[in-house]
Write a protein that holds these residues in place. Structure first.
Motif, PDB file in Angstrom:
ATOM      1  N   GLN B 263     -50.581  47.929   5.446  1.00 52.16           N
ATOM      2  CA  GLN B 263     -51.001  46.956   4.589  1.00 52.16           C
ATOM      3  C   GLN B 263     -52.655  46.480   4.530  1.00 52.16           C
ATOM      4  OE1 GLN B 263     -48.979  43.943   6.911  1.00 52.16           O
ATOM      5  NE2 GLN B 263     -46.933  44.430   5.863  1.00 52.16           N
ATOM      6  N   ALA B 264     -53.180  47.368   5.411  1.00 51.48           N
ATOM      7  CA  ALA B 264     -55.020  47.319   5.147  1.00 51.48           C
ATOM      8  C   ALA B 264     -55.625  48.360   4.054  1.00 51.48           C
ATOM      9  CB  ALA B 264     -55.445  47.631   6.639  1.00 51.48           C
ATOM     10  N   LYS B 265     -56.679  47.995   3.715  1.00 54.92           N
ATOM     11  CA  LYS B 265     -57.249  48.913   3.089  1.00 54.92           C
ATOM     12  C   LYS B 265     -57.857  50.139   3.470  1.00 54.92           C
ATOM     13  CE  LYS B 265     -61.484  48.466  -0.101  1.00 54.92           C
ATOM     14  NZ  LYS B 265     -62.361  47.385  -0.134  1.00 54.92           N
ATOM     15  N   ILE B 266     -58.688  49.791   4.752  1.00 49.63           N
ATOM     16  CA  ILE B 266     -58.864  50.959   5.620  1.00 49.63           C
ATOM     17  C   ILE B 266     -58.712  50.453   7.097  1.00 49.63           C
ATOM     18  CG2 ILE B 266     -60.693  52.564   6.186  1.00 49.63           C
ATOM     19  CD1 ILE B 266     -61.946  52.493   3.831  1.00 49.63           C
ATOM     20  N   ALA B 267     -57.901  51.297   7.886  1.00 48.30           N
ATOM     21  CA  ALA B 267     -57.851  50.800   9.041  1.00 48.30           C
ATOM     22  C   ALA B 267     -58.224  51.795  10.056  1.00 48.30           C
ATOM     23  CB  ALA B 267     -56.156  50.611   9.466  1.00 48.30           C
ATOM     24  N   VAL B 268     -58.751  51.367  11.163  1.00 50.90           N
ATOM     25  CA  VAL B 268     -59.292  52.387  12.255  1.00 50.90           C
ATOM     26  C   VAL B 268     -58.234  52.067  13.399  1.00 50.90           C
ATOM     27  CG1 VAL B 268     -60.993  53.053  13.971  1.00 50.90           C
ATOM     28  CG2 VAL B 268     -61.677  52.394  11.454  1.00 50.90           C
ATOM     29  N   VAL B 269     -57.701  53.070  13.831  1.00 45.99           N
ATOM     30  CA  VAL B 269     -56.888  52.828  14.953  1.00 45.99           C
ATOM     31  C   VAL B 269     -57.570  53.464  16.179  1.00 45.99           C
ATOM     32  CG1 VAL B 269     -54.460  53.388  16.065  1.00 45.99           C
ATOM     33  CG2 VAL B 269     -54.691  53.142  13.586  1.00 45.99           C
ATOM     34  N   PHE B 270     -57.997  52.757  17.081  1.00 46.37           N
ATOM     35  CA  PHE B 270     -58.599  53.095  18.288  1.00 46.37           C
ATOM     36  C   PHE B 270     -57.986  53.389  19.438  1.00 46.37           C
ATOM     37  CE2 PHE B 270     -62.554  51.456  16.655  1.00 46.37           C
ATOM     38  CZ  PHE B 270     -63.528  52.698  16.866  1.00 46.37           C
ATOM     39  N   VAL B 271     -57.859  54.691  20.094  1.00 46.10           N
ATOM     40  CA  VAL B 271     -57.108  55.163  21.393  1.00 46.10           C
ATOM     41  C   VAL B 271     -57.989  55.463  22.455  1.00 46.10           C
ATOM     42  CG1 VAL B 271     -54.985  55.784  20.136  1.00 46.10           C
ATOM     43  CG2 VAL B 271     -56.756  57.378  20.482  1.00 46.10           C
ATOM     44  N   ASN B 272     -57.668  55.621  23.665  1.00 46.68           N
ATOM     45  CA  ASN B 272     -58.512  55.476  24.624  1.00 46.68           C
ATOM     46  C   ASN B 272     -58.686  56.984  24.916  1.00 46.68           C
ATOM     47  OD1 ASN B 272     -59.149  52.820  24.836  1.00 46.68           O
ATOM     48  ND2 ASN B 272     -57.525  52.452  26.220  1.00 46.68           N
ATOM     49  N   THR B 273     -57.817  58.063  24.430  1.00 46.41           N
ATOM     50  CA  THR B 273     -58.008  59.409  25.139  1.00 46.41           C
ATOM     51  C   THR B 273     -57.653  60.261  23.891  1.00 46.41           C
ATOM     52  OG1 THR B 273     -55.679  59.824  25.601  1.00 46.41           O
ATOM     53  CG2 THR B 273     -57.012  58.820  27.223  1.00 46.41           C
ATOM     54  N   SER B 283     -47.547  61.137  15.086  1.00 44.25           N
ATOM     55  CA  SER B 283     -46.595  60.371  14.900  1.00 44.25           C
ATOM     56  C   SER B 283     -46.642  59.498  13.630  1.00 44.25           C
ATOM     57  CB  SER B 283     -46.589  59.303  16.112  1.00 44.25           C
ATOM     58  OG  SER B 283     -46.328  60.010  17.241  1.00 44.25           O
ATOM     59  N   LEU B 284     -47.681  59.103  13.338  1.00 45.32           N
ATOM     60  CA  LEU B 284     -47.840  58.449  12.113  1.00 45.32           C
ATOM     61  C   LEU B 284     -47.743  59.078  11.082  1.00 45.32           C
ATOM     62  CD1 LEU B 284     -51.197  56.404  12.752  1.00 45.32           C
ATOM     63  CD2 LEU B 284     -48.789  55.473  12.636  1.00 45.32           C
ATOM     64  N   TRP B 285     -47.991  60.496  10.937  1.00 47.41           N
ATOM     65  CA  TRP B 285     -47.730  61.415   9.688  1.00 47.41           C
ATOM     66  C   TRP B 285     -46.238  61.581   9.677  1.00 47.41           C
ATOM     67  CZ3 TRP B 285     -49.912  62.789   5.443  1.00 47.41           C
ATOM     68  CH2 TRP B 285     -51.164  62.853   5.428  1.00 47.41           C
ATOM     69  N   THR B 286     -45.413  61.543  10.571  1.00 47.72           N
ATOM     70  CA  THR B 286     -44.232  61.845  10.400  1.00 47.72           C
ATOM     71  C   THR B 286     -43.474  60.879   9.827  1.00 47.72           C
ATOM     72  OG1 THR B 286     -43.747  61.005  12.941  1.00 47.72           O
ATOM     73  CG2 THR B 286     -43.674  63.547  12.393  1.00 47.72           C
ATOM     74  N   ILE B 287     -43.930  59.453   9.873  1.00 45.85           N
ATOM     75  CA  ILE B 287     -43.399  58.554   9.310  1.00 45.85           C
ATOM     76  C   ILE B 287     -44.025  57.924   8.094  1.00 45.85           C
ATOM     77  CG2 ILE B 287     -41.785  57.614  11.275  1.00 45.85           C
ATOM     78  CD1 ILE B 287     -44.177  55.493  11.353  1.00 45.85           C
ATOM     79  N   ASN B 288     -44.862  58.711   7.499  1.00 46.60           N
ATOM     80  CA  ASN B 288     -45.692  58.585   6.634  1.00 46.60           C
ATOM     81  C   ASN B 288     -44.918  58.473   5.190  1.00 46.60           C
ATOM     82  OD1 ASN B 288     -48.201  57.649   4.872  1.00 46.60           O
ATOM     83  ND2 ASN B 288     -49.151  59.518   5.479  1.00 46.60           N
ATOM     84  N   ASP B 289     -44.229  57.482   4.830  1.00 48.52           N
ATOM     85  CA  ASP B 289     -43.336  57.448   3.620  1.00 48.52           C
ATOM     86  C   ASP B 289     -44.394  57.053   2.331  1.00 48.52           C
ATOM     87  OD1 ASP B 289     -41.195  58.013   5.201  1.00 48.52           O
ATOM     88  OD2 ASP B 289     -40.644  56.098   5.324  1.00 48.52           O
ATOM     89  N   ASP B 290     -45.382  56.484   2.773  1.00 47.36           N
ATOM     90  CA  ASP B 290     -46.151  55.819   1.707  1.00 47.36           C
ATOM     91  C   ASP B 290     -47.400  56.910   1.423  1.00 47.36           C
ATOM     92  OD1 ASP B 290     -44.817  53.637   2.005  1.00 47.36           O
ATOM     93  OD2 ASP B 290     -46.175  52.370   2.988  1.00 47.36           O
ATOM     94  N   ASN B 291     -47.213  58.033   2.004  1.00 47.94           N
ATOM     95  CA  ASN B 291     -48.335  59.074   1.650  1.00 47.94           C
ATOM     96  C   ASN B 291     -49.625  58.531   1.782  1.00 47.94           C
ATOM     97  OD1 ASN B 291     -47.425  61.515   1.099  1.00 47.94           O
ATOM     98  ND2 ASN B 291     -46.496  61.042  -0.524  1.00 47.94           N
ATOM     99  N   LEU B 292     -49.826  57.799   2.943  1.00 52.19           N
ATOM    100  CA  LEU B 292     -51.257  57.512   3.248  1.00 52.19           C
ATOM    101  C   LEU B 292     -52.142  58.350   3.738  1.00 52.19           C
ATOM    102  CD1 LEU B 292     -50.510  54.163   5.569  1.00 52.19           C
ATOM    103  CD2 LEU B 292     -50.792  54.211   3.092  1.00 52.19           C
ATOM    104  N   LYS B 293     -53.361  58.197   3.351  1.00 55.99           N
ATOM    105  CA  LYS B 293     -54.309  59.272   3.805  1.00 55.99           C
ATOM    106  C   LYS B 293     -54.885  58.913   5.117  1.00 55.99           C
ATOM    107  CE  LYS B 293     -56.169  60.416  -0.637  1.00 55.99           C
ATOM    108  NZ  LYS B 293     -56.149  59.082  -1.431  1.00 55.99           N
ATOM    109  N   ILE B 294     -54.283  59.901   6.185  1.00 56.40           N
ATOM    110  CA  ILE B 294     -54.543  59.354   7.525  1.00 56.40           C
ATOM    111  C   ILE B 294     -55.551  60.517   7.961  1.00 56.40           C
ATOM    112  CG2 ILE B 294     -53.646  58.762   9.815  1.00 56.40           C
ATOM    113  CD1 ILE B 294     -50.949  58.113   8.557  1.00 56.40           C
TER     114      ILE B 294
END
Lengths: 215, 819
Positions: B263-273, B283-294
């Motif tokens: 739902q965002a235009k550009i999102a940054v997902v921060f993780v710690n490691t 994991s995000l790619w496996t459910i990437n039905d909307d073909n988002l560029k990740i």
């Protein structure tokens, strides 16, 4: 526990925990690669690493001599880290060293680091032959039995399930390569091609913390 | 673009534009674009016009860079260039200096102002550097290291004596680091050369603004704060699945994360490691039905790949980036409209800086979603949100300046023509990190630089410096080359290869092995490995027969929970009236803990002991952060071994430390006596490879041993001296040597965090509550589960087996009703 020994060229040699080799029947002590004044060598170039390496090494040598009381002492090359090491040696360490070399029948083998340089009145030998064994700094393809140093061999030792990197003697029936005796000396692993090409079928006397492991 | 944000926001608000600025062609240039000056830009200018230093705290996009340059641009317009260096701009990143060069350059070019501005970094060609020396630009953009190099030149004083402004960008990113120590010393150097030099600092918002101001400014320092136009909207992600007891995988929340991202235009997902980054990216790619560029961005990736992702972000050609802290200093975040933080933020300021970098439209609030990965983290997330609302930020732990850095600097000063010890001591003491430097320490550093400073035996005949009537000069000018090859405080080697015999198993962060001694076991790549030692930047390991590892799992790159946030979490847990915010499952969990054992709070250290699966466990809720907890774990293990309690291992989180043993614990509170840090610490410290690493860094930074330059290879086995052997010799002959002292000081913070342990243990004296239990308590469950998770070999980590174990533990704790 019996002292470990290496049967070599029909003689019996006793490797010491400190990295020296004792040849009892000839009452001879052999040490290699003392690399005295390595620290001051670096200091000449502005890297002031602690100047205590010579003192540490020479004390170790003195203790070994006091314990084994050899008649003859063979210094198997690279006694000094460079050609001017003796001149740089601090009085405290040098006087101990002078006492050691004047108190024994000294055989000084030339090294690659201090080539051609030794204290006054000391004869520098490229190699010597004693009882059919050649003593030289760098191993050659001479088919005779030969004891040398130069490579600072070390071995990955398994001890009580702990692996550690320890200096070692590496040998077969024709060659012994001695570990470095000096304090700040680095090591070369026995598996390296340089060592393997000389001794393809090695045995080891690995210097542990409290004992020597023969394998 | 510098002032882009003005398009959307900020009408002129009240601080009058001074005449000098009003008449400046920049103002016309702004007006032509429909832009206006920000209040804080004008206030900065006014401070500078009064001759004051100032530090500006502002979010990204608030015209911060322009605010920094404004005094200089006005002055250059008013008085004209005199052909000398007028302004220095210092950035922690080469790339940022280049970026700023472009951004500041645009208005200058469009207006046609007669101001020259150039960058100077390690990449600048020799010919250009030489020309910059003889014909400097008005404005030079560079890095702290290049500045150190320039101040070491013999003509430095002449070169810098007309300098009017120095602008230091991104101060928050390196305050209280060794880089900042070096910069701070060079700032004082410059102020000696150019007494009227004015300092301008630019920073993201920090809690302790006064300290940052003190660090930068001389007597007349002003703090200018750009008001945050909006408070960021931060919330905890709401999910279908129940909150996991332990672990860090965020697996339960992936569908919801994907939904938010899409739902965002550009999102940054921060993780710690890094491993989290890889896992989440997949994991995000496996459910990437909307073909988002990740995309993905972390420190182990090639620099080129990282740059590509950064460029895509700047161009808006990507929808989502999964990133570790490696992106924190990334350049252009203008279009990022959502920050997702997976895993607890660990500190309020860091979270705010991340959020603040996104969304450059100041009139809209920045948006962030926090995704806790376990129950403790949920509380931590809520604590962080409540602190953001209150405007409470973490303080930055100040630390004394490094003696190794000082040695490098003193050598540099000698290269620039020499010094009088008294005058240099006065100058150094004006640098904030060295304000408490004793004369003895200073003298020891000078003797170290001169000839190594050894007490028992001297290198005076090789001395680099000679002394004549109190004036120290370089004995041979050629030695300066040695200094220049060795500049900087960053010592490479953070990643080590794990070697099993001659096989590489993978890479591991150096920090993980730092605390281990030979024989310790740990889990890596699904196997329990026994640590043998670090040799030539390889971690030597053997396979262990043990099924469980003694040392907690390799997590890598994780930050410690800040002291501030830790206090808030303890306070929240200890006061049930604050639980209203918590979701049911968390509240019930805490209620059960209250009933079966005791709740930790901001005052008390609660320790539980209980038998479990034929072993004896002790769990201490220290909330001291993972670094401090880890060091404490090692110390307690050591003490238990001495007491013959046969300790088996420990596991720690930011919140708690669990130790298990074959014999029961009696009076475990005695283990937390502050004496542990005095008696066992020194001994442990001498043995731990971390100390040798700290020493190696100090040896390199101080110039005792030479920095290895990338691309140069060992030419022979005796060329390099092992810093470990040096450490051993030095410990034996001169344990009080200044370089050993330098390394010991470093052990007080960071990975060993000795000061935090000391402080914590002292603060809980008399407030330790021991609860002997018959079985595991609800609050101990996450920590104990951590043990199972980390010691279950990955190859047979079948989910069913795992759930069985979880089931069994929950049953035993009688908390199975909670869900």
């Amino acid at each position: 526990m019996s002292t470990p020994s290496i049967e070599f060229a029909g003689h019996k040699f006793q490797p010491q925990l400190c990295g020296a080799l004792y040849w009892q029947s000839e009452n001879t002590l052999i040490v290699s690669d003392l690399h005295f004044e390595k620290a001051s060598h670096f200091a000449r170039h502005g890297n002031f690493i602690p100047p205590y390496d010579s003192f540490e090494t020479v004390n170790k040598l003195k203790k070994t001599c006091d314990r084994l009381t050899p008649k003859r002492l063979i210094l198997l090359g690279d006694v000094f880290h460079d050609q001017y090491g003796y001149q740089r040696m601090a009085e405290q360490a040098r006087s101990i060293f002078d006492t050691i070399i004047s108190g024994h029948e000294l055989i000084w083998i030339d090294g690659n680091h201090d080539r051609g340089h030794a204290p006054e009145n000391v004869v520098v030998h490229e190699k010597v032959d004693i009882a059919g064994i050649v003593f030289t700094h760098i191993a050659t393809d001479n088919p005779m039995c030969e004891i040398s140093g130069h490579y600072h061999p070390c071995h990955i030792m398994v001890h009580k399930g702990h692996k550690m990197r320890r200096p070692c003697f590496i040998f077969n029936e024709k060659k012994i390569i001695m570990p470095a005796f000096g304090t700040l000396t680095g090591h070369l692993e026995c598996g390296s091609p340089a060592i393997r090409s000389i001794i393809p079928d090695p045995h080891f006397a690995v210097l542990g913390t409290n004992r020597i492991l023969m394998k | 673009m510098v002032q882009e944000s003005h398009l959307q926001s900020n009408r002129f608000k009240g601080v009058a534009v001074p005449q000098i600025l009003h008449d400046h062609p920049l103002t016309q240039w702004m007006h032509n674009r429909g832009w206006h000056w920000f209040d804080h830009q004008i206030r900065g200018l006014n401070a500078a016009r009064k001759g004051h230093d100032f530090i500006l705290f502002a979010p990204t996009g608030a015209g911060k860079t322009m605010a920094g340059f404004l005094p200089s641009l006005v002055d250059l317009h008013e008085n004209g260039s005199n052909g000398k260096l007028h302004t220095l701009y210092i950035s922690p990143l080469k790339a940022l200096a280049v970026d700023v060069h472009r951004n500041i350059g645009r208005p200058l070019e469009e207006i046609g102002l007669d101001i020259t501005y150039e960058t100077r970094t390690g990449d600048t060609p020799q010919s250009k550097r030489a020309r910059q020396k003889t014909r400097p630009p008005d404005i030079l953009m560079t890095t702290p290291e290049s500045l150190a190099l320039m101040t070491s030149y013999e003509d430095a004083e002449t070169y810098f004596k007309d300098l009017k402004y120095i602008i230091i960008d991104e101060i928050h990113a390196f305050l209280h680091s060794k880089r900042a120590d070096l910069l701070s010393l060079n700032l004082e150097r410059l102020s000696t050369f150019a007494p009227n030099l004015q300092r301008i600092g630019l920073s993201a918002t920090l809690d302790d603004r006064e300290t940052a101001c003190d660090w930068l400014c001389r007597k007349k320092g002003e703090i200018v704060t750009a008001p945050a136009v909006t408070t960021p909207q931060v919330e905890v992600l709401q999910t279908q699945d129940h909150m996991p007891w332990s672990g860090h995988s965020a697996r339960y929340a992936i569908p919801e994360i994907y939904k938010a991202v899409s739902q965002a235009k550009i999102a940054v997902v921060f993780v710690n490691t890094r491993s989290q980054a890889e896992y989440l990216f997949q994991s995000l790619w496996t459910i990437n039905d909307d073909n988002l560029k990740i995309g993905i961005h972390h420190g182990s990736l090639e620099r080129e790949l990282r740059r590509k992702v950064e460029t895509s972000m700047a161009e808006g050609a990507i929808n989502c980036v999964v990133a570790t802290a490696s992106l924190d200093l990334g350049l252009d975040w203008a279009d990022v409209d959502l920050v997702v933080q997976v895993g607890a933020p660990k500190g309020v300021s860091r979270l705010l800086q991340r959020i603040g970098r996104s969304n450059h439209r100041l009139n809209e609030p920045s948006r962030a979603i926090l995704v806790p990965t376990n129950r403790f983290e949920y509380i931590e997330c809520l604590a962080a949100i409540s602190e953001i609302k209150k405007g409470n930020l973490d303080g930055v732990e100040p630390k004394e300046g490094g003696l190794d850095v000082l040695a490098q600097h003193v050598f540099g000063v000698a290269c620039s023509g020499g010094f009088y010890a008294d005058a240099l001591y006065d100058e150094v003491q004006k640098a904030w990190p060295y304000k408490t430097l004793s004369r003895q320490d200073f003298n020891d550093v000078v003797s170290f630089v001169m000839d190594g400073g050894y007490a028992l035996q001297s290198y005076d005949r090789f001395a680099r410096l000679s002394e004549d009537n109190g004036r120290f000069t370089l004995r041979d000018k050629k030695i300066a080359r040695q200094y220049r090859m060795n500049i900087g405080t960053i010592v490479e080697a953070p990643i080590l290869k794990v070697m099993l015999r001659n096989k590489t198993l993978g890479s591991i962060e150096e920090s993980f092995v730092n605390n281990m001694t030979a024989g310790d076991t740990f889990l890596f790549g699904g196997e329990v490995l026994e640590f043998q030692g670090v040799h030539n930047s390889f971690v030597k390991v053997t396979r262990s027969k043990d099924k469980q590892a003694q040392v907690p799992n390799y997590a890598g790159g994780r930050m410690s929970l800040s002291t501030h946030l830790s206090d808030v979490v303890r306070q929240m847990i200890g006061h049930p009236e604050q639980w209203a915010l918590f979701p049911d499952q968390i509240r019930e969990w805490l209620e059960l803990q209250h009933e079966k054992s005791q709740l930790p709070d901001e005052k008390n250290l609660v320790i539980e002991t209980f038998p479990f699966e034929k072993r004896y466990y002790m769990v201490a809720y220290t909330f001291a952060g993972r670094n401090a907890n880890e060091t404490l774990g090692f110390l307690i293990l050591r003490r238990l071994k001495r007491l013959k309690k046969r300790p088996m291992g420990f596991v720690m989180t930011d919140y708690a430390l669990a130790v298990w043993a074959l014999k029961p614990f009696d009076h475990p509170e005695n283990l937390f006596d502050p004496s542990i840090i005095f008696e066992d610490f020194e001994e442990w410290l001498q043995d731990t490879p971390l100390m040798k690493r700290l020493f190696r860094d100090a040896a390199v930074i101080s110039g005792m041993i030479e920095r290895r330059h990338p691309g140069t290879t060992k030419t022979g086995k005796q060329i390099l001296v092992s810093s470990d052997l040096i450490y051993d010799v030095l410990m034996k002959y001169e344990p009080d040597h200044v370089l050993l002292r330098a390394a010991y000081r470093d052990a007080r913070h960071g990975l060993i965090d000795a000061d935090r342990i000391k402080h914590f243990l002292t603060s809980v004296v008399g407030h330790i509550v021991h609860r002997p239990l018959q079985k595991i308590s609800p609050m101990a469950v996450p920590t104990i589960l951590q043990i199972s998770r980390e010691t279950l070999a990955r190859k047979d980590r079948d989910e069913y087996i795992f759930e069985d174990i979880e089931e069994q533990i929950l049953k035993e704790a009688s908390v199975d009703t909670v869900n």
